[in-house]
Design a protein around this motif. Sequence first.
Motif: not given
Length: 462
Positions: A65-71, A76-78, A272-273, A401-406
């Motif tokens: 869920s954390a990765i999905i949330a940051f995704a 929005s950037f897309l 990006g939080g 942020p998603t890449i960093a989390t992963a």
Amino acid sequence: MSTRPSTVPEGFTPTGTIATHADRRRVVFATVVGTTVEWYDFFIYATAVGLVFGQLFFAPLGANSAIIAFATVGVSFLFRPLGAFLAGHFGDKYGRKVVLTWTLILMGAATALIGLLPVYDTIGVWAPIILVFLRILQGISAGGEWGGAVLMAVEHAPKKRRGAFGASPQIGVPLGLLLASGVMALMAMIAPGDAFLEWGWRIPFLLSVVLIVVGYYIRRSVEESPVFAELSARKEKARMPIVTLFRGHALLVFIAALVFAGNNAVGYMTTGGYIQGYATNPEGPIGLERGPVLWAVTGSAVTWLLATLAAGFVSDRLGRRTTYVIGWILQLVGVFTLFPLVNTGDVGLLFGGLAILTIGLGFTYGPQAALYAELFPASIRFSGVSISYAIGAILGGAFAPTIATALVAATGSTDAVTIYLAGMTVVGLAATLLLRDRSGIPLGPDHEEEQARSPIYGMSRA
């Protein structure tokens, strides 16, 4: 190309009178306020993702869920290119001012609606679906906002002060971060613990309504850009500006995008939080309290603001390219010191790491408005700067942020994140070195032939 003397010489208003200090001060104030409101709205979402959205909207979706949330921050950037294409087209045809007004309204409406949105426990899967849709509207607005704001500032500026004037909309980013983090930190104090999850997080989103009214009133009070006013008066606006842009300047758009990507990927560790979520995660290695971390981020926004302003002034003295190179070196130092200081678990050192990082971020962001404006011909400038910025945001911060989390989840360490951020910084440096410095190039429509010559090293300048 026209060679007759410009009807609106640099330093003059569209009516032909000399632009006064008060006129320019009004433009600077309007661009600062407008971009601050826009980025407050954009960043308040990212801050909330790191603090509450994963739990309230995405937790039932499983362990990731954390990765999905940051995704959803990156989704929005897309849609920023869509906003940039629309804003570029209408901005080059109908003016900078009208586009800025509508992007402000769209951003504010989307943000306020997020503050009213029921959570997953109330309406189920519709909660994250509607949340993502509203985030997409924020992305479209952000894609159109930046280009218009920087051109209003730079095209009103004296030739030798474009860097300083262009830094005014740029400080909207750290000001927006400062405001978003500060309001969130204040609400964490007013509504601690469960109260923050229940209702405290909503107040910063609802405050957007007030900010939008203020921003709208101020933006309506300024004159249209003199460059666009002259293009309009002479009926020399491009009919299909985006087609013209990509037909003659596609490679330049990509290189300019990489310049921004190098800054944006690193900047989105806070905007990006990611740092907020990483440092406050109760199951993580640090587990700091929400409030102190938010105040540390707020403090680092001040250093970012000061560095951004300073870089604009420095670029008027040393040139855009040299200022950027200094910035990339400073940013690389900040990247390598960030996580060693954050991982100490000491809030003071966390602030120190962010403060060091934001000095480099400021020097690779402050000159960007002037740099971009000086890269593209007048008739397609709005499209050029907006689309370059939007593509750079996708390549840079969209999923940082998603890449960093992963990466942390896969390796159990922040070392891989540091390598990733250092790599993006080097990409930005390389892209900068490919561009000639065009500080002071005339921006008006009488000089389109000169403006259309390629600023890329190794490309024909004919």
